[in-house]
Scaffold this motif. Sequence first.
Motif, PDB file in Angstrom:
ATOM      1  N   CYS A   3       6.508   0.654  -1.908  1.00  0.00           N
ATOM      2  CA  CYS A   3       5.222   0.813  -2.590  1.00  0.00           C
ATOM      3  C   CYS A   3       4.463  -0.328  -2.101  1.00  0.00           C
ATOM      4  O   CYS A   3       3.177  -0.377  -2.100  1.00  0.00           O
ATOM      5  N   LEU A   4       5.150  -1.778  -2.353  1.00  0.00           N
ATOM      6  CA  LEU A   4       4.646  -2.820  -2.135  1.00  0.00           C
ATOM      7  C   LEU A   4       4.056  -2.924  -0.695  1.00  0.00           C
ATOM      8  O   LEU A   4       2.972  -3.238  -0.204  1.00  0.00           O
ATOM      9  N   LEU A   5       4.819  -2.339   0.514  1.00  0.00           N
ATOM     10  CA  LEU A   5       4.296  -2.238   1.895  1.00  0.00           C
ATOM     11  C   LEU A   5       2.995  -1.380   1.945  1.00  0.00           C
ATOM     12  O   LEU A   5       2.056  -1.790   2.832  1.00  0.00           O
ATOM     13  N   VAL A   6       3.036  -0.387   1.255  1.00  0.00           N
ATOM     14  CA  VAL A   6       1.878   0.634   1.303  1.00  0.00           C
ATOM     15  C   VAL A   6       0.620   0.023   0.708  1.00  0.00           C
ATOM     16  O   VAL A   6      -0.398  -0.055   1.192  1.00  0.00           O
ATOM     17  N   GLY A   7       0.764  -0.763  -0.331  1.00  0.00           N
ATOM     18  CA  GLY A   7      -0.251  -1.567  -0.834  1.00  0.00           C
ATOM     19  C   GLY A   7      -0.930  -2.551   0.046  1.00  0.00           C
ATOM     20  O   GLY A   7      -1.917  -2.724   0.100  1.00  0.00           O
ATOM     21  N   LEU A   8       0.138  -3.231   0.752  1.00  0.00           N
ATOM     22  CA  LEU A   8      -0.066  -4.278   1.804  1.00  0.00           C
ATOM     23  C   LEU A   8      -1.026  -3.684   2.767  1.00  0.00           C
ATOM     24  O   LEU A   8      -1.955  -4.207   3.282  1.00  0.00           O
ATOM     25  N   GLY A   9      -0.650  -2.498   3.361  1.00  0.00           N
ATOM     26  CA  GLY A   9      -1.286  -1.906   4.208  1.00  0.00           C
ATOM     27  C   GLY A   9      -2.767  -1.355   3.906  1.00  0.00           C
ATOM     28  O   GLY A   9      -3.609  -1.479   4.529  1.00  0.00           O
ATOM     29  N   ALA A  10      -2.754  -0.932   2.510  1.00  0.00           N
ATOM     30  CA  ALA A  10      -4.138  -0.363   2.018  1.00  0.00           C
ATOM     31  C   ALA A  10      -5.171  -1.756   1.710  1.00  0.00           C
ATOM     32  O   ALA A  10      -6.074  -1.624   2.076  1.00  0.00           O
TER      33      ALA A  10
END
Length: 88
Positions: free
Chosen positions: A16-23
Amino acid sequence: MFGVVLTACMIVMAVCLLVGLGAVIATSDELSRAVMADLVFYAMVAIYLVWTLMNDTMIAYEVAILAALVCGTIPTLSMARIISRGRR
């Protein structure tokens, strides 16, 4: 068994953290970036708190209290500044 569950939880939170960074990287809207930055911060705090369940530390609760204080005030102030476009 409990360690396996905690490890699985940390893996889900890291994804989830990596998806947030991508966003954060993909969006150009400042308000969306601020919200995603808050998500990244909350995910880091949650991963740390789950990690402290498996590892004994002397300052685990102090870091949790400090993170709770920071999570409550700084995002609210920064979100207000972003919404008002810096006007006071």
